[in-house]
Design an enzyme around this catalytic site. Structure first.
Site, short mmCIF file in Angstrom:
data_model
loop_
_atom_site.label_atom_id
_atom_site.label_comp_id
_atom_site.label_asym_id
_atom_site.label_seq_id
_atom_site.Cartn_x
_atom_site.Cartn_y
_atom_site.Cartn_z
N ASP A 70 0.88 -1.17 0.00
CA ASP A 70 0.00 0.00 0.00
C ASP A 70 0.91 1.21 0.00
OD1 ASP A 70 -1.64 2.15 0.52
OD2 ASP A 70 -2.79 1.16 2.10
N TYR A 165 -6.67 15.29 -10.76
CA TYR A 165 -5.92 14.62 -11.82
C TYR A 165 -4.82 15.54 -12.35
CZ TYR A 165 -5.04 12.03 -16.16
OH TYR A 165 -4.44 11.33 -17.18
N LYS A 169 -0.60 14.95 -12.28
CA LYS A 169 0.27 14.89 -13.46
C LYS A 169 1.29 16.03 -13.47
CE LYS A 169 -1.93 11.29 -14.80
NZ LYS A 169 -1.35 9.97 -14.45
N THR A 202 -6.34 0.11 -21.85
CA THR A 202 -6.46 -0.62 -20.59
C THR A 202 -7.91 -1.08 -20.40
OG1 THR A 202 -6.95 1.39 -19.35
CG2 THR A 202 -4.62 0.74 -19.56
#
Length: 289
Positions: A70, A165, A169, A202
């Site tokens: 984790d 998000y 990045k 994916t």
């Protein structure tokens, strides 16, 4: 101690990009430590486990070693790198890919209408990448070289799925740039880069495309395989001039052209420079220390 095969750690490799990168590195004969939380199918909403990926790495020609980690737990991260040092005595490639992606991240609506837990990707994403690099760096520096890679995307410079998000990045792009400064100033042959991946074929994205084909119609014919970035990383690792790229945010599709790495159907994936009319931000040379 390990044999002569390069040793890699790929974080967040139960599925998706991490799985593809790990398998690709395995196909080049690497010993790959595959980390993630998923040990049994059903542990996550999308199929994939660390054991399945490790088996794929071995079947591809490498040696896959699954380690349940984790990446929000410092003790588990520290134990991972202690294990690598104890078993291999070296670490050549670290791929920081682990990220806490909430199922509601791509849901419509502004960020305040989505679960607050979406912001966890700044913790397991940016901070976890720093922590893994912090543990990996002394080994790489001590052995005289290595490569640290952050998996990123053009959402660093344009809106994509909201602020969490984008912060993730942009954060890893900047981290690679600043880590490179420290490696350069220390005079060591360790490179740190961030690689913008394209839209990947994916399970997650293919499911989204199947559920809303018109919304994602613009992605048709542009997808990269999850393995492509792994082959690009391998080519970069073997580039004798890789240090010249250290600190940069690189577009994976363009690296593929540079190194002659093709993807699905033997073709080069399109670059987001043309697809989205965007490019990575440049780091200014001024330093404050």
């Amino acid at each position: 101690m390990s044999d002569s095969s390069p040793v890699a750690v790929v974080t967040g490799a139960s599925r998706g990009a991490g799985r593809g990168i790990a398998v690709a590195l395995g196909s080049h004969g690497c010993t790959v430590y595959v980390t993630g939380r998923s040990q049994r199918e059903g542990d996550a909403s999308i199929p994939g486990t660390i054991y399945a990926t490790a088996d794929e790495v071995t079947k591809a020609g490498g040696r896959g070693i699954p380690v349940r980690v984790d990446h929000a737990d410092d003790a588990q991260v520290r134990a991972l790198f202690d294990q690598v040092e104890r078993e291999q005595g070296r670490l050549d490639i670290l791929v920081n890919n682990a990220c806490a992606i909430h199922d509601q991240l791509p849901a419509p609506g502004p960020f305040w209408e989505k679960p607050r837990e979406i912001g966890e990707m700044i913790n397991v994403g940016v901070k976890s990448g720093f922590d893994a690099s912090w543990y990996a760096a002394p080994t790489m520096v001590g052995q005289g070289g290595g490569l640290i890679v952050f998996t990123s995307a053009p959402g660093a410079v344009h809106y994509c799925f909201g602020p969490a998000y984008g912060a993730h990045k942009a954060g890893v792009d900047k981290m690679a740039a600043d880590m490179a400064v420290d490696f350069d100033d220390a005079g060591v042959d360790v490179a740190a880069v961030s690689i913008w991946m394209g839209s990947l074929a994916t399970e997650r994205l293919l499911g989204m495309m199947a559920a809303a084909p018109e919304h994602f119609k613009h992605l048709e014919g542009t997808l990269e395989s999850p393995e492509f970035t792994g082959h690009v990383i391998w080519a970069l690792f073997n580039d004798p001039d890789r240090k010249a790229l250290s600190g940069k945010t690189l577009i994976g599709a363009e690296l593929g052209v540079q190194y002659g790495v093709t993807d699905i159907g033997g073709k080069y994936p399109p670059s987001v420079r043309e697809l989205h009319q965007c490019a990575p931000r440049e780091q200014y040379p001024f330093k404050v220390k």
